[in-house]
Design a protein around this motif. Structure first.
Motif, PDB file in Angstrom:
ATOM      1  N   UNK A 111     -28.136  71.096 -41.627  1.00 30.70           N
ATOM      2  CA  UNK A 111     -29.305  71.229 -42.747  1.00 30.70           C
ATOM      3  C   UNK A 111     -30.407  71.739 -42.097  1.00 30.70           C
ATOM      4  N   UNK A 112     -30.589  72.948 -42.060  1.00 28.31           N
ATOM      5  CA  UNK A 112     -31.565  73.686 -41.172  1.00 28.31           C
ATOM      6  C   UNK A 112     -33.180  73.464 -41.657  1.00 28.31           C
ATOM      7  N   UNK A 113     -33.079  72.882 -42.978  1.00 29.63           N
ATOM      8  CA  UNK A 113     -34.490  72.507 -43.607  1.00 29.63           C
ATOM      9  C   UNK A 113     -34.933  71.167 -42.976  1.00 29.63           C
ATOM     10  N   UNK A 114     -33.925  70.094 -42.663  1.00 30.58           N
ATOM     11  CA  UNK A 114     -34.265  68.786 -42.190  1.00 30.58           C
ATOM     12  C   UNK A 114     -34.061  68.939 -40.646  1.00 30.58           C
ATOM     13  N   UNK A 115     -33.313  69.583 -39.853  1.00 28.42           N
ATOM     14  CA  UNK A 115     -32.929  69.570 -38.425  1.00 28.42           C
ATOM     15  C   UNK A 115     -33.226  70.739 -37.757  1.00 28.42           C
ATOM     16  N   UNK A 116     -34.214  71.061 -36.766  1.00 26.23           N
ATOM     17  CA  UNK A 116     -34.368  72.192 -35.960  1.00 26.23           C
ATOM     18  C   UNK A 116     -33.469  71.919 -34.548  1.00 26.23           C
ATOM     19  N   UNK A 117     -32.745  72.858 -34.328  1.00 23.62           N
ATOM     20  CA  UNK A 117     -32.186  72.883 -33.154  1.00 23.62           C
ATOM     21  C   UNK A 117     -33.210  72.964 -31.849  1.00 23.62           C
ATOM     22  N   UNK A 118     -33.102  72.158 -30.890  1.00 22.35           N
ATOM     23  CA  UNK A 118     -33.672  72.418 -29.660  1.00 22.35           C
ATOM     24  C   UNK A 118     -32.861  73.181 -28.549  1.00 22.35           C
ATOM     25  N   UNK A 119     -32.092  73.813 -28.881  1.00 21.96           N
ATOM     26  CA  UNK A 119     -31.061  74.452 -27.840  1.00 21.96           C
ATOM     27  C   UNK A 119     -29.605  74.233 -28.074  1.00 21.96           C
ATOM     28  N   UNK A 120     -28.987  74.911 -27.173  1.00 22.48           N
ATOM     29  CA  UNK A 120     -27.457  74.935 -27.270  1.00 22.48           C
ATOM     30  C   UNK A 120     -26.751  73.398 -26.711  1.00 22.48           C
TER      31      UNK A 120
END
Length: 131
Positions: free
Chosen positions: A66-75
């Motif tokens: 859910x890219x709109x709700x969660x931003x990845x902070x790394x691998x």
């Protein structure tokens, strides 16, 4: 006596009022989808840690974040509790930051990449609500 009692109750009342307006923790950690659904505030961190053993060929694959709700902070980061044991069980960890308000889904499957026609050996499926 009534005046003394009211003086004692005032600090207690303020303490209770302060507890009601406490801020949410800066991060939430989950290790199984039984802890879901999750309610996050924008800016809050989500740490997902799942048991893993890449030496067997199985990997957790991020299917939906859910890219709109969660931003990845790394691998994904793999760590083992016993660093002397090669090929042993460990923990795969992902970090996210809650972004825009709304509902979403965090879905990971545990499977061998070359076995595309086989059901995953594990599933992490979590509903996310960002406020």
């Amino acid at each position: 006596m009534p005046f003394a009692l009211s003086r004692c109750l005032l600090p207690f009342s303020l303490l209770l009022l302060g507890a009601c307006t406490s801020t949410p923790p800066s991060s939430i950690s989950v290790s199984e989808d039984r802890q879901c659904p999750l309610s996050l505030h924008s800016g809050q961190k989500l740490i997902v840690s799942l048991p893993s053993n890449p030496a067997t060929g199985y990997r957790w694959n991020l299917q939906d974040a859910s890219a709109a709700q969660l931003k990845s902070l790394g691998p994904e980061v793999f760590s083992t509790p016993d660093s002397d044991l090669v090929g042993g069980d460990g923990i795969s960890t992902w970090r996210f930051e809650a972004q825009d308000a709304g509902s979403g889904r965090l879905l990971l499957t545990y499977q061998r990449p070359w076995e595309t026609d086989v059901e995953p050996a594990g599933l992490f499926d979590c509903r996310i609500e960002v406020r």
